[in-house]
Design an enzyme around this catalytic site. Sequence first.
Site, PDB file in Angstrom:
ATOM      1  N   LYS A  44       0.810  -1.231   0.217  1.00 37.88           N
ATOM      2  CA  LYS A  44       0.131  -0.134  -0.059  1.00 37.88           C
ATOM      3  C   LYS A  44       0.988   1.171   0.109  1.00 37.88           C
ATOM      4  O   LYS A  44       2.003   1.329   0.308  1.00 37.88           O
ATOM      5  CB  LYS A  44      -0.845  -0.002   1.188  1.00 37.88           C
ATOM      6  CG  LYS A  44      -0.180   0.028   2.441  1.00 37.88           C
ATOM      7  CD  LYS A  44      -1.236  -0.502   3.679  1.00 37.88           C
ATOM      8  CE  LYS A  44      -0.362  -0.376   4.887  1.00 37.88           C
ATOM      9  NZ  LYS A  44      -1.149  -0.809   6.095  1.00 37.88           N
ATOM     10  N   ARG A 142     -10.796  -0.207  15.013  1.00 39.23           N
ATOM     11  CA  ARG A 142     -10.542   0.466  13.933  1.00 39.23           C
ATOM     12  C   ARG A 142     -11.430   0.014  12.953  1.00 39.23           C
ATOM     13  O   ARG A 142     -12.649   0.183  13.009  1.00 39.23           O
ATOM     14  CB  ARG A 142      -9.107   0.753  13.498  1.00 39.23           C
ATOM     15  CG  ARG A 142      -8.573   1.799  12.797  1.00 39.23           C
ATOM     16  CD  ARG A 142      -7.146   1.682  12.452  1.00 39.23           C
ATOM     17  NE  ARG A 142      -6.597   0.667  11.785  1.00 39.23           N
ATOM     18  CZ  ARG A 142      -5.513   0.414  11.576  1.00 39.23           C
ATOM     19  NH1 ARG A 142      -4.590   1.619  11.488  1.00 39.23           N
ATOM     20  NH2 ARG A 142      -5.034  -0.576  10.710  1.00 39.23           N
ATOM     21  N   TYR A 264      15.126  31.084   8.623  1.00 45.35           N
ATOM     22  CA  TYR A 264      13.775  31.482   9.080  1.00 45.35           C
ATOM     23  C   TYR A 264      13.424  31.356  10.433  1.00 45.35           C
ATOM     24  O   TYR A 264      13.892  30.359  11.262  1.00 45.35           O
ATOM     25  CB  TYR A 264      12.693  30.530   8.670  1.00 45.35           C
ATOM     26  CG  TYR A 264      12.175  30.761   6.947  1.00 45.35           C
ATOM     27  CD1 TYR A 264      11.813  31.833   6.390  1.00 45.35           C
ATOM     28  CD2 TYR A 264      12.341  29.541   6.235  1.00 45.35           C
ATOM     29  CE1 TYR A 264      11.400  32.088   5.345  1.00 45.35           C
ATOM     30  CE2 TYR A 264      11.894  29.473   4.940  1.00 45.35           C
ATOM     31  CZ  TYR A 264      11.679  30.816   4.272  1.00 45.35           C
ATOM     32  OH  TYR A 264      11.225  31.032   2.864  1.00 45.35           O
ATOM     33  N   MET A 317      11.418  24.518   2.792  1.00 45.29           N
ATOM     34  CA  MET A 317      10.670  23.600   2.052  1.00 45.29           C
ATOM     35  C   MET A 317      11.703  22.768   0.941  1.00 45.29           C
ATOM     36  O   MET A 317      11.674  21.624   0.736  1.00 45.29           O
ATOM     37  CB  MET A 317       9.621  24.466   1.139  1.00 45.29           C
ATOM     38  CG  MET A 317       8.900  23.479   0.082  1.00 45.29           C
ATOM     39  SD  MET A 317       8.025  24.336  -1.107  1.00 45.29           S
ATOM     40  CE  MET A 317       6.649  25.085  -0.139  1.00 45.29           C
TER      41      MET A 317
END
Length: 376
Positions: A44, A142, A264, A317
Amino acid sequence: MTRASRDDEASASAILTIDLGALVANWLRLREMSQRAECAAVVKADAYGLGMEQAASALSRAGCKTFFVATIAEAGSLRALLPDATIYVLGGLLTNTAPLFQVHNLRPVLNSEAEVKEWAEYCAASGQPLPAAIHIDSGMNRLGLSALEVDAIAPVASLWKMFELSLIMSHLACSDEVGHPKNERQRKIFDALRAKLPSAPASLANSAGILLGRQHHYDMVRPGIAIYGGRPQQTGDNPFQPAVTLFGRILQVRDVVSGETIGYGATRTLKSPTRIAVVAVGYADGIFRALSTRDDKEGLSVFIGGHAAPILGRVSMDLITVDVTTIPGDIARRGEWVELIGPNVSAQAMAHHAGTIDYEILTNLGTRALRRYIDG
Ligand SMILES: *Cc1c(COP(=O)(O)O)cnc(C)c1O
């Protein structure tokens, strides 16, 4: 198989290398550990981010016959690749999708009484007892049929004639903790509930469940992370080979004076003159922003020519900044490759520093890095 050319590599900012030989070796190891149980493969989420097409093809060539995916779309792609494989869809039967399962020869993992009934009715209407798995909930709360739902459908004899019950499965909540009492508890509940259903092959273990030992193996095991080199158990050595390396390129090296800040938010103030390398990977490449460091928080070191280089300041990023002050000579120079995941930095170590698990690291490696598949 995609192979990066020399030109591609010369212009690449980052290279993700996936070792299909390691994937296959890990799967063979799991098969051996599982003894008489069939060893399936969970592919998956694009084979945990490593590429379903390449991973499933390699595993199929190694002898894997049964695959698990999460979604119908994943199953469709896998079917196009492997016409003969048995494919289970863990997400189960979405309303009115039974014809899709039939057309592509896919097996739903039926997760509720409603899904069982819809599948059975579809099979009855189409006159074919198509195969499907039933997932019973043994304590994860679940997906899966509750004990009440099992009690409701078990005695309905007509239901069991309409389709082929090819597998009864459940999923362990705490298999990554060897001594957790829930492992034994879930196994007992699984046994009690499946005893009420028509007899069918059973499956309980994911990767970590395989390491719990034989009583958790049943007829089929469903490893995922261990195939991809992850460490299934929280503690102890990782018995599986790493299958991924990620390298990023140094774009620039600069000397910054004491008292200046990096990046940043100015979260890191230099206490002494520091040489900084700027590396062309960031959170868009799966280098989690949670790996950012501050004045009061040290973090992960990446490696350049075998030398540690701590991440300084925020991960952005497309870039990270690392401290190369103590790295000798011009080893840390423009164009040099930086090891982000590899022999010195495991995906587990990166996960630890990011406050997550290697599953999340692998599934976030993304598509921007140049991908190179090797075998061996
Ligand atoms: C993802 C998944 C697996 C594989 O788990 P790993 O911990 O990666 O081995 C097995 N079974 C189910 C139901 C899953 O959702």
